[in-house]
Design a protein around this motif. Sequence first.
Motif, mmCIF file in Angstrom:
data_model
loop_
_atom_site.group_PDB
_atom_site.id
_atom_site.type_symbol
_atom_site.label_atom_id
_atom_site.label_comp_id
_atom_site.label_asym_id
_atom_site.label_seq_id
_atom_site.Cartn_x
_atom_site.Cartn_y
_atom_site.Cartn_z
ATOM 1 N N SER A 270 0.687 -1.174 0.125
ATOM 2 C CA SER A 270 0.034 0.043 -0.110
ATOM 3 C C SER A 270 0.909 1.148 -0.068
ATOM 4 C CB SER A 270 -0.715 0.046 1.179
ATOM 5 O OG SER A 270 -0.233 0.085 2.415
ATOM 6 N N THR A 271 0.378 2.520 -0.218
ATOM 7 C CA THR A 271 0.934 3.609 0.020
ATOM 8 C C THR A 271 0.069 4.779 0.511
ATOM 9 O OG1 THR A 271 2.348 5.019 -1.433
ATOM 10 C CG2 THR A 271 0.194 4.672 -2.459
ATOM 11 N N GLN A 272 0.688 5.990 0.726
ATOM 12 C CA GLN A 272 -0.116 7.031 1.301
ATOM 13 C C GLN A 272 0.470 8.138 0.921
ATOM 14 O OE1 GLN A 272 0.008 7.297 5.806
ATOM 15 N NE2 GLN A 272 0.314 9.484 5.448
ATOM 16 N N MET A 273 -0.421 9.260 0.376
ATOM 17 C CA MET A 273 0.007 10.400 -0.099
ATOM 18 C C MET A 273 -0.776 11.806 0.717
ATOM 19 S SD MET A 273 -1.923 10.683 -3.936
ATOM 20 C CE MET A 273 -1.405 9.396 -4.512
ATOM 21 N N ILE A 274 0.078 12.632 0.819
ATOM 22 C CA ILE A 274 -0.565 13.808 1.666
ATOM 23 C C ILE A 274 -1.298 14.711 0.849
ATOM 24 C CG2 ILE A 274 0.256 15.762 3.134
ATOM 25 C CD1 ILE A 274 2.980 14.104 3.449
ATOM 26 N N SER B 257 -2.885 10.225 -10.247
ATOM 27 C CA SER B 257 -1.693 9.422 -9.790
ATOM 28 C C SER B 257 -2.162 8.106 -9.146
ATOM 29 C CB SER B 257 -1.093 10.247 -8.605
ATOM 30 O OG SER B 257 -0.136 9.758 -7.928
ATOM 31 N N SER B 258 -3.531 8.150 -8.425
ATOM 32 C CA SER B 258 -3.711 6.674 -7.846
ATOM 33 C C SER B 258 -3.975 5.815 -8.887
ATOM 34 C CB SER B 258 -4.935 7.072 -7.010
ATOM 35 O OG SER B 258 -4.649 7.789 -5.973
ATOM 36 N N SER B 259 -4.548 6.330 -10.028
ATOM 37 C CA SER B 259 -5.054 5.321 -10.842
ATOM 38 C C SER B 259 -3.615 4.784 -11.626
ATOM 39 C CB SER B 259 -5.585 6.333 -12.284
ATOM 40 O OG SER B 259 -5.933 5.144 -13.261
ATOM 41 N N LEU B 260 -2.556 5.385 -11.873
ATOM 42 C CA LEU B 260 -1.228 4.774 -12.164
ATOM 43 C C LEU B 260 -0.803 3.944 -11.301
ATOM 44 C CD1 LEU B 260 0.283 8.121 -13.648
ATOM 45 C CD2 LEU B 260 -0.765 6.155 -14.979
ATOM 46 N N LEU B 261 -0.930 4.061 -9.810
ATOM 47 C CA LEU B 261 -0.365 3.228 -8.757
ATOM 48 C C LEU B 261 -1.105 2.018 -8.822
ATOM 49 C CD1 LEU B 261 0.284 5.952 -6.031
ATOM 50 C CD2 LEU B 261 1.826 4.771 -7.443
ATOM 51 N N TYR B 262 -2.302 2.091 -8.996
ATOM 52 C CA TYR B 262 -3.246 0.774 -8.703
ATOM 53 C C TYR B 262 -2.765 -0.175 -9.969
ATOM 54 C CZ TYR B 262 -6.233 2.262 -5.035
ATOM 55 O OH TYR B 262 -6.756 2.466 -3.579
ATOM 56 N N GLY B 263 -2.825 0.528 -11.263
ATOM 57 C CA GLY B 263 -2.728 -0.115 -12.516
ATOM 58 C C GLY B 263 -1.352 -0.713 -12.549
ATOM 59 N N GLY B 264 -0.312 0.075 -12.239
ATOM 60 C CA GLY B 264 1.075 -0.275 -12.567
ATOM 61 C C GLY B 264 1.694 -1.082 -11.432
ATOM 62 N N TYR B 265 1.162 -1.257 -10.213
ATOM 63 C CA TYR B 265 2.107 -1.724 -8.975
ATOM 64 C C TYR B 265 1.018 -2.655 -8.254
ATOM 65 C CZ TYR B 265 5.079 1.771 -10.478
ATOM 66 O OH TYR B 265 6.122 2.624 -11.077
ATOM 67 N N LYS B 266 -0.180 -2.825 -8.799
ATOM 68 C CA LYS B 266 -1.237 -3.542 -8.295
ATOM 69 C C LYS B 266 -1.418 -3.334 -6.625
ATOM 70 C CE LYS B 266 -0.196 -7.461 -11.577
ATOM 71 N NZ LYS B 266 -0.138 -8.761 -11.687
ATOM 72 N N LEU B 267 -1.273 -2.208 -6.138
ATOM 73 C CA LEU B 267 -1.392 -1.800 -4.725
ATOM 74 C C LEU B 267 -2.877 -2.101 -4.372
ATOM 75 C CD1 LEU B 267 -0.069 1.689 -4.701
ATOM 76 C CD2 LEU B 267 1.157 -0.501 -4.547
ATOM 77 N N ARG B 268 -2.835 -2.720 -2.978
ATOM 78 C CA ARG B 268 -3.991 -2.909 -2.397
ATOM 79 C C ARG B 268 -4.940 -1.725 -1.940
ATOM 80 N NH1 ARG B 268 -4.796 -8.296 -0.185
ATOM 81 N NH2 ARG B 268 -4.109 -9.743 -1.597
ATOM 82 N N ARG B 269 -4.051 -0.711 -1.451
ATOM 83 C CA ARG B 269 -4.746 0.523 -1.122
ATOM 84 C C ARG B 269 -3.969 1.727 -1.354
ATOM 85 N NH1 ARG B 269 -8.844 0.514 2.993
ATOM 86 N NH2 ARG B 269 -8.778 2.971 2.346
ATOM 87 N N VAL B 270 -4.457 2.748 -1.791
ATOM 88 C CA VAL B 270 -4.029 4.067 -1.785
ATOM 89 C C VAL B 270 -4.533 4.788 -0.579
ATOM 90 C CG1 VAL B 270 -3.462 6.427 -2.775
ATOM 91 C CG2 VAL B 270 -3.285 4.024 -4.032
ATOM 92 N N TYR B 271 -3.908 5.301 0.527
ATOM 93 C CA TYR B 271 -4.466 5.991 1.721
ATOM 94 C C TYR B 271 -4.255 7.664 1.391
ATOM 95 C CZ TYR B 271 -4.826 1.808 4.077
ATOM 96 O OH TYR B 271 -5.251 0.418 4.549
ATOM 97 N N TYR B 272 -4.985 8.249 1.826
ATOM 98 C CA TYR B 272 -4.929 9.590 1.545
ATOM 99 C C TYR B 272 -5.188 10.453 3.046
ATOM 100 C CZ TYR B 272 -6.903 8.081 -3.032
ATOM 101 O OH TYR B 272 -6.783 7.457 -3.971
ATOM 102 N N SER B 273 -4.301 11.274 3.076
ATOM 103 C CA SER B 273 -3.819 11.876 4.313
ATOM 104 C C SER B 273 -4.002 13.295 4.405
ATOM 105 C CB SER B 273 -2.634 11.479 5.040
ATOM 106 O OG SER B 273 -2.567 12.016 6.483
#
Length: 409
Positions: A222-226, A240-256
């Motif tokens: 997973s990852t997090q962005m401020i 940016s989230s779309s690229l992360l999900y599609g490119g690296y198969k992330l389980r979650r993007v967290y928004y802080s």
Amino acid sequence: MKHSLSDRLAILSDAAKYDASCSSSGAGRRDSAQSKGLGSTGNGICHAYTPDGRCISLLKILMTNFCIYDCAYCINRSSSNVQRARFSVEEVVWLTLEFYRRNYIEGLFLSSGIIRSSDDTMAQMVKIARDLRIEHGFRGYIHLKTIPNASSALLTEAGLYADRLSINVEMPTEQGLASYAPQKQAVEIRQSMEKMRNCIDASKDKTLAGRKAPRFAPGGQSTQMIIGADAATDRDILESSSLLYGGYKLRRVYYSAFSPIPDASALLPVKAPPLLREHRLYQADWLFRFYGFQFSEITASQPEGMLDLDLDPKLAWALANRAMFPVDLNRASREMLLRVPGLGVKSVKAVLAARRYRQLRLEDLAKLNVSVRKVKPFLQAVGWSPTRLSDQHNIRQLFLSQPQQLFLL
């Protein structure tokens, strides 16, 4: 003066509160009934609720808040005037085991400031996980926040002991990262994500001898962005989230949502963004992950690339595309039903199953715990056909100020 263990725990647990990327989704269980060990992993972690109603939590700390980096948005940056503390490897292991024995936790979330070097810090974090697993037979949940530019060998070893790995992209755009954290490189972060994705994929395949590959971060990464620290729009963030999900198969993007910090850099805004903005981003993220939406269409009709704070993204999309409604409850595809405001994944599944046997009325939705008031303007069913939304004037204002009139549509 050296801080006591309890003082350091207070400092380093408080310093860890800014990290939101904490979840055990998809980790599964390390069954201690089948092999000798301590602890167990549930379906949720960090004050999450399991399907059977249990609330389980984890020890969430930094190994240290000393850091050689000077990221403008971070309260633990090298130039920050905060109390500093540090745990040894043995102390983190001891705290985790003792907290578990007292039934305070079922796992560990471990992050750290960078001390001396990325490899040195990552090596200590890996040793903590290895000692818990190998020396003490700990079967509980472990989430490691990895250091992006640490060596491949250390990142690979981390996945052998951790249930989930996370690597923070920090800022939504490369320009934002270069401005606020010039010591960090976006390309290194993405290279580390690529390594993790390849290792996770490889762990799901069988070896040439037909054996199962070694377990590797079964909870994924997973990852997090401020949010709100720079000028990135919601459209930029979701792209940016779309690229992360599609490119690296992330389980979650967290928004802080950015929170003003003491002795802040002049680069940072004085006020925090509204927390509702963070909430809308999570809703948009959910639409992408489970409802078949593309991030680009969610923000297509939004002025200046910002999500509507007054309406949830699904309703805002429906009102911007009102000519597509109402949809036929008994004939519409699953994909279209998922776009109806008020219908969720489970309720759509129930609708598809029920309509195989008979024609459905709006009253039937109430039996499925669906709010008829919410879906009524968007659905056509047996005995019900609302006025087309495209024929209504100021429909957005109607949803905001006079929701009771939705029964008249």
